[in-house]
Design an enzyme around this catalytic site. Structure first.
Site, PDB file in Angstrom:
ATOM      1  CG  ASP A   1       9.355   0.677  -0.397  1.00 34.46           C
ATOM      2  OD1 ASP A   1       9.142   1.722  -1.038  1.00 34.46           O
ATOM      3  OD2 ASP A   1       8.819  -0.406  -0.670  1.00 34.46           O
TER       4      ASP A   1
ATOM      5  CG  ASP B   1       7.166  -3.645  -3.053  1.00 31.72           C
ATOM      6  OD1 ASP B   1       8.091  -2.813  -3.064  1.00 31.72           O
ATOM      7  OD2 ASP B   1       5.966  -3.335  -3.017  1.00 31.72           O
TER       8      ASP B   1
END
Length: 216
Positions: free
Chosen positions: A181, A147
């Protein structure tokens, strides 16, 4: 194959951007390192997680394996559903939104499945190495999801009179996420927003087909 062109192109573009961004971060940043893109409101902030989207966790090694295998089964199901929708000429917008969800799910599956075997471990002091001599930091299906997108837009303290959290520190938006995401979130959001349009047109098309059959 004509109906498949746009969904496949969208999936390919999302996967390319997602994986290029993750490879770059893994090979050029250490855990916790920041790059300010727009002041302190948009940062590239490198973290890894063992769990779900936006850094949520799903406990332990068994939980990690279960989650990865569940993701694989889910993406196979989404892929079959996407094929069915294209074949049966569902609304193009709906198909593209499902393609976004599919691409996002597949992007994170690549991390979970393969990253543990092809990268050395990223730490607070060392950057990862691709295809290290001693092997990767984990085994197949036990990789960590990368991330890096961080938008701490508003930071401050709740006023003292505020219920429950009065006087406490707050930060909006706290989660750190990735392109995959984002694709999932955008796909789901657009389906929720435009579902009446998508399914209304589909319902009208089915009624038209049924009326033609009855007339014949």
């Amino acid at each position: 194959m004509k109906g498949y062109n746009r969904p496949l192109l969208l999936i390919a573009v999302i996967l390319f951007i997602d994986q290029v961004s993750k490879f770059w971060v893994k090979l050029n940043m250490t855990i916790g390192q920041d790059f300010n893109i727009i002041g302190n409101k948009f940062l590239i902030h490198f973290i890894e997680n063992n769990g779900m989207a936006y850094g949520m966790e799903f406990g332990g090694e068994f939980g990690k394996l279960f989650l990865t295998l569940f993701r694989i089964v889910a993406v196979i199901g989404i892929g079959y559903g996407l094929h069915y929708m294209v074949k049966n000429k569902y609304h193009r917008g709906f198909i593209l939104n499902v393609a976004l969800i599919f691409a996002g799910a597949l992007g994170n599956i690549i991390d979970s499945t393969f990253y543990g075997t092809i990268f050395s471990e990223s730490t607070f002091y060392e950057k990862a190495v691709l295809f290290p001599e001693g092997g990767g930091y984990s085994s197949l299906f036990h990789g960590k999801v990368v991330d890096m997108l961080y938008f701490p837009l508003i930071e401050g303290n709740f006023p003292d009179w505020f219920p429950i959290w009065g006087g406490e520190h707050f930060l909006f938006f706290r989660p750190v996420f990735n392109i995959a995401d984002s694709a999932i979130s955008v796909g789901v959001f657009l389906i929720l927003i435009f579902q009446k349009r998508y399914f209304k047109e589909e319902h009208e098309e089915k009624e038209s087909v049924n009326s033609e059959v009855l007339e014949d």
